[in-house]
Scaffold this motif. Structure first.
Motif, PDB file in Angstrom:
ATOM      1  N   THR A  86       0.830  -1.192   0.000  1.00 50.37           N
ATOM      2  CA  THR A  86       0.000   0.000   0.000  1.00 50.37           C
ATOM      3  C   THR A  86       0.867   1.245   0.000  1.00 50.37           C
ATOM      4  O   THR A  86       1.784   1.378   0.805  1.00 50.37           O
ATOM      5  CB  THR A  86      -0.917   0.005   1.237  1.00 50.37           C
ATOM      6  N   GLU A  87       0.580   2.148  -0.922  1.00 53.85           N
ATOM      7  CA  GLU A  87       1.344   3.383  -1.021  1.00 53.85           C
ATOM      8  C   GLU A  87       0.877   4.346   0.061  1.00 53.85           C
ATOM      9  O   GLU A  87      -0.313   4.570   0.246  1.00 53.85           O
ATOM     10  CB  GLU A  87       1.132   4.002  -2.404  1.00 53.85           C
ATOM     11  N   GLU A  88       1.834   4.905   0.787  1.00 52.59           N
ATOM     12  CA  GLU A  88       1.521   5.849   1.845  1.00 52.59           C
ATOM     13  C   GLU A  88       1.069   7.175   1.241  1.00 52.59           C
ATOM     14  O   GLU A  88       1.596   7.619   0.219  1.00 52.59           O
ATOM     15  CB  GLU A  88       2.740   6.068   2.737  1.00 52.59           C
ATOM     16  N   SER A  97       0.573  11.330   1.452  1.00 46.43           N
ATOM     17  CA  SER A  97       1.362  12.434   1.993  1.00 46.43           C
ATOM     18  C   SER A  97       0.612  13.104   3.137  1.00 46.43           C
ATOM     19  O   SER A  97      -0.592  12.893   3.345  1.00 46.43           O
ATOM     20  CB  SER A  97       1.653  13.453   0.890  1.00 46.43           C
ATOM     21  N   ARG A 102      -3.355  13.596   3.745  1.00 46.28           N
ATOM     22  CA  ARG A 102      -3.992  13.165   4.996  1.00 46.28           C
ATOM     23  C   ARG A 102      -4.832  14.293   5.592  1.00 46.28           C
ATOM     24  O   ARG A 102      -5.953  14.082   6.061  1.00 46.28           O
ATOM     25  CB  ARG A 102      -2.922  12.711   5.990  1.00 46.28           C
TER      26      ARG A 102
END
Length: 236
Positions: A2-4, A6, A10
């Motif tokens: 899963t790509e975090e 920014s 958020r």
């Protein structure tokens, strides 16, 4: 993997969630239980796709209600013609749980309606204050002076030499003792003014229907200045 997201993404996602939940809380068509279900559902929304896929059993366990209660709430929130269309839901087949997305198009409409209700409430409050400020000029001369309302010069008032037709005698010539006795006699057939502070509020609500007069009536009762004539004017 899963790509975090920014930090900016958020913060934007958090702001979006708060806007949706704020608007839902102001929607008069949303029931309390429906809002609780929607709030829990929002906690499962994916920040990137903005969709959620919790099971009904999980939502029911988190809120502490039955599965049927959660199912009915989700159905009401998902009905386009139900008056509170806040959710879209789809599923691939009957063996899979629903995918839920929130209907954000209604946020602006609901918040605008909230602002309109606030404006009407402020106008109603302003009108009530204006009505209360107009009570003093209608009060007897001595009471108006106590409230700080400027009254006309004494030369502008003339006392009638003949008694009013609806009175048996000219009450303006009575002594203070006679006046107080007369008031008690009049009130014996109707209302007796309370003397205890704890009784004032109940008496006012029972005997003076116009709420615009309530504050002034309370002041007069506390000062012991309520008279039969003032009471009749306020109760009329």
């Amino acid at each position: 993997m899963t790509e975090e997201i920014s930090e900016a993404e958020r913060q934007s996602f958090t702001s979006w969630k708060l806007d949706v939940l704020d608007a839902m809380s102001c929607d008069p068509n949303v029931r309390d239980i429906d809002y609780r279900v929607a709030f829990r559902l929002m906690q499962h929304v994916n920040a990137r796709a903005k969709e959620a896929r919790p099971s009904i059993e999980r939502l029911a366990a988190q809120i502490g209600v039955s599965r049927d209660t959660v199912r009915r709430s989700l159905t009401r929130l998902s009905e386009p013609d139900g008056g509170c269309h806040w959710l879209h839901r789809i599923r691939i087949d009957r063996t899979q749980p629903y995918f839920y997305t929130f209907v954000t198009e209604r946020v602006g409409v609901i918040l605008d309606a909230k602002a309109d209700r606030e404006d009407r409430a402020r106008e109603a409050a302003r009108q009530r204050r204006q009505n209360q400020s107009e009570v003093a000029p209608l009060l007897p001369r001595e009471v108006a002076n106590d409230t700080g309302v400027e009254v006309a010069n004494g030369d502008d008032f003339e006392v009638a030499t003949l008694p009013p037709k609806h009175l048996r005698e000219n009450y303006l010539n009575r002594t203070p003792v006679d006046s107080s006795l007369s008031e008690r006699e009049d009130l014996s057939c109707g209302t007796v003014f309370p003397t205890e502070e704890t009784e004032f509020a109940v008496w006012i609500f029972q005997h003076i229907p116009d709420r615009a007069h309530h504050r002034e009536a309370l002041r007069l009762l506390r000062a012991g200045q309520m008279t039969t004539e003032i009471y009749r004017r306020m109760a009329a």
